[in-house]
Design a protein around this motif. Structure first.
Motif, mmCIF file in Angstrom:
data_model
loop_
_atom_site.group_PDB
_atom_site.id
_atom_site.type_symbol
_atom_site.label_atom_id
_atom_site.label_comp_id
_atom_site.label_asym_id
_atom_site.label_seq_id
_atom_site.Cartn_x
_atom_site.Cartn_y
_atom_site.Cartn_z
ATOM 1 N N HIS A 53 0.834 -1.217 0.000
ATOM 2 C CA HIS A 53 0.000 0.000 0.000
ATOM 3 C C HIS A 53 0.861 1.256 0.000
ATOM 4 C CE1 HIS A 53 -3.891 -1.864 0.205
ATOM 5 N NE2 HIS A 53 -3.651 -2.460 1.360
ATOM 6 N N VAL A 54 1.897 1.281 0.829
ATOM 7 C CA VAL A 54 2.788 2.447 0.875
ATOM 8 C C VAL A 54 3.393 2.687 -0.502
ATOM 9 C CG1 VAL A 54 4.889 3.443 1.903
ATOM 10 C CG2 VAL A 54 3.250 2.230 3.362
ATOM 11 N N SER A 55 3.724 1.613 -1.215
ATOM 12 C CA SER A 55 4.366 1.764 -2.528
ATOM 13 C C SER A 55 3.454 2.413 -3.566
ATOM 14 C CB SER A 55 4.866 0.412 -3.039
ATOM 15 O OG SER A 55 3.838 -0.377 -3.582
ATOM 16 N N TYR A 56 2.146 2.356 -3.345
ATOM 17 C CA TYR A 56 1.199 3.004 -4.263
ATOM 18 C C TYR A 56 0.885 4.444 -3.867
ATOM 19 C CZ TYR A 56 0.204 -1.316 -6.781
ATOM 20 O OH TYR A 56 0.306 -2.439 -7.563
ATOM 21 N N ALA A 118 4.257 8.806 3.197
ATOM 22 C CA ALA A 118 3.315 7.759 2.777
ATOM 23 C C ALA A 118 3.133 6.717 3.884
ATOM 24 C CB ALA A 118 3.805 7.098 1.493
ATOM 25 N N ASP A 119 4.196 6.413 4.606
ATOM 26 C CA ASP A 119 4.118 5.478 5.726
ATOM 27 C C ASP A 119 3.178 6.028 6.806
ATOM 28 O OD1 ASP A 119 4.852 3.074 7.047
ATOM 29 O OD2 ASP A 119 6.521 4.058 8.079
ATOM 30 N N LEU A 120 3.234 7.322 7.048
ATOM 31 C CA LEU A 120 2.326 7.945 8.015
ATOM 32 C C LEU A 120 0.883 7.963 7.505
ATOM 33 C CD1 LEU A 120 4.507 10.910 9.324
ATOM 34 C CD2 LEU A 120 3.911 8.798 10.545
ATOM 35 N N VAL A 121 0.705 8.185 6.215
ATOM 36 C CA VAL A 121 -0.641 8.120 5.632
ATOM 37 C C VAL A 121 -1.215 6.722 5.840
ATOM 38 C CG1 VAL A 121 -1.955 8.192 3.469
ATOM 39 C CG2 VAL A 121 -0.271 9.981 3.971
ATOM 40 N N MET A 122 -0.379 5.705 5.633
ATOM 41 C CA MET A 122 -0.860 4.329 5.861
ATOM 42 C C MET A 122 -1.160 4.093 7.335
ATOM 43 S SD MET A 122 -1.692 2.663 3.337
ATOM 44 C CE MET A 122 -2.206 1.312 4.368
ATOM 45 N N ARG A 127 -5.120 3.059 11.336
ATOM 46 C CA ARG A 127 -5.807 3.472 12.567
ATOM 47 C C ARG A 127 -7.312 3.560 12.329
ATOM 48 N NH1 ARG A 127 -6.048 9.150 15.696
ATOM 49 N NH2 ARG A 127 -6.597 8.310 17.733
ATOM 50 N N ARG A 128 -7.679 4.159 11.205
ATOM 51 C CA ARG A 128 -9.095 4.325 10.866
ATOM 52 C C ARG A 128 -9.767 2.985 10.576
ATOM 53 N NH1 ARG A 128 -9.751 6.779 5.225
ATOM 54 N NH2 ARG A 128 -9.359 4.585 4.721
ATOM 55 N N PRO A 146 -5.834 10.096 6.280
ATOM 56 C CA PRO A 146 -5.798 8.705 5.789
ATOM 57 C C PRO A 146 -5.910 8.655 4.266
ATOM 58 C CG PRO A 146 -7.471 8.984 7.502
ATOM 59 C CD PRO A 146 -6.983 10.350 7.140
ATOM 60 N N ALA A 147 -5.569 7.511 3.716
ATOM 61 C CA ALA A 147 -5.665 7.287 2.268
ATOM 62 C C ALA A 147 -7.129 7.292 1.833
ATOM 63 C CB ALA A 147 -5.003 5.959 1.900
ATOM 64 N N TYR A 148 -7.330 7.393 0.545
ATOM 65 C CA TYR A 148 -8.670 7.461 -0.057
ATOM 66 C C TYR A 148 -9.376 6.103 -0.086
ATOM 67 C CZ TYR A 148 -5.965 5.596 -3.917
ATOM 68 O OH TYR A 148 -5.127 4.818 -4.674
#
Length: 174
Positions: A53-56, A118-122, A127-128, A146-148
């Motif tokens: 996921h982070v890679s995307y 990106a790691d923090l976004v993941m 968390r969500r 968070p990511a979409y």
């Protein structure tokens, strides 16, 4: 004894880390069986799936680095971040492994800011979506959205295949 035997049968020596002892199948195999959050989540969710996921979430030029950002955990395991902070010897050892992995696969060390973000976004997404939000503030996530997409945890075999497919795709485009 200062070495472990990997999934592929290689000996990985912590005192003398050889790039020849590192292979992507071992990384994918181990990360697909390591659960994020030291297993304290309702269902299994692997470090391998997290890494894919982070890679995307990064621009294409950072995707391989993002996929491999936790690769050292395949050899050193994953520890909860608060515990890692208390273990300077562990931090030094994992950094030594990260340096060899980065050199082997031609990715930068230390980690780029794009991958860190990106790691923090993941982390915010996990968390969500993994029922980790009990209302307690996580200062590290202040200002991070968070990511979409919504996470759907995969089993270890699926994560293993997904990780290796992503690695192959990224290497075709290099």
């Amino acid at each position: 004894m200062s070495w472990i035997t990997t999934l592929s049968g290689k000996h990985f020596n912590f005192h003398d880390i050889s790039p020849d002892a590192i292979c992507i199948e071992d990384i994918a195999g181990a990360l697909s069986k390591i659960c994020r959050f030291t297993g304290h989540i309702p269902e299994f969710y692997s470090v391998a799936q997290h890494s894919v996921h982070v890679s995307y979430l990064v621009p294409p030029e950072f995707a391989l680095e993002a996929l491999l950002h936790d690769a050292a955990e395949a050899y050193c395991n994953d520890l909860a971040a608060p515990l890692k902070q208390l273990l300077p010897d562990y931090q030094r050892q994992i950094e030594e492994v990260e340096v060899v992995i980065a050199a082997k696969f031609g990715v930068p060390f230390p980690m780029s800011s794009a991958v860190k973000h990106a790691d923090l976004v993941m982390l915010a997404t996990e968390r969500r979506d993994l029922d980790l939000d009990d209302g307690t503030p996580w200062p590290i996530l202040e200002g991070i959205e968070p990511a979409y997409f919504i996470l759907s945890p995969l089993n270890p075999r699926q994560s293993f295949v997904l990780f290796l497919q992503r690695f192959a795709d990224l290497n075709r485009s290099r």
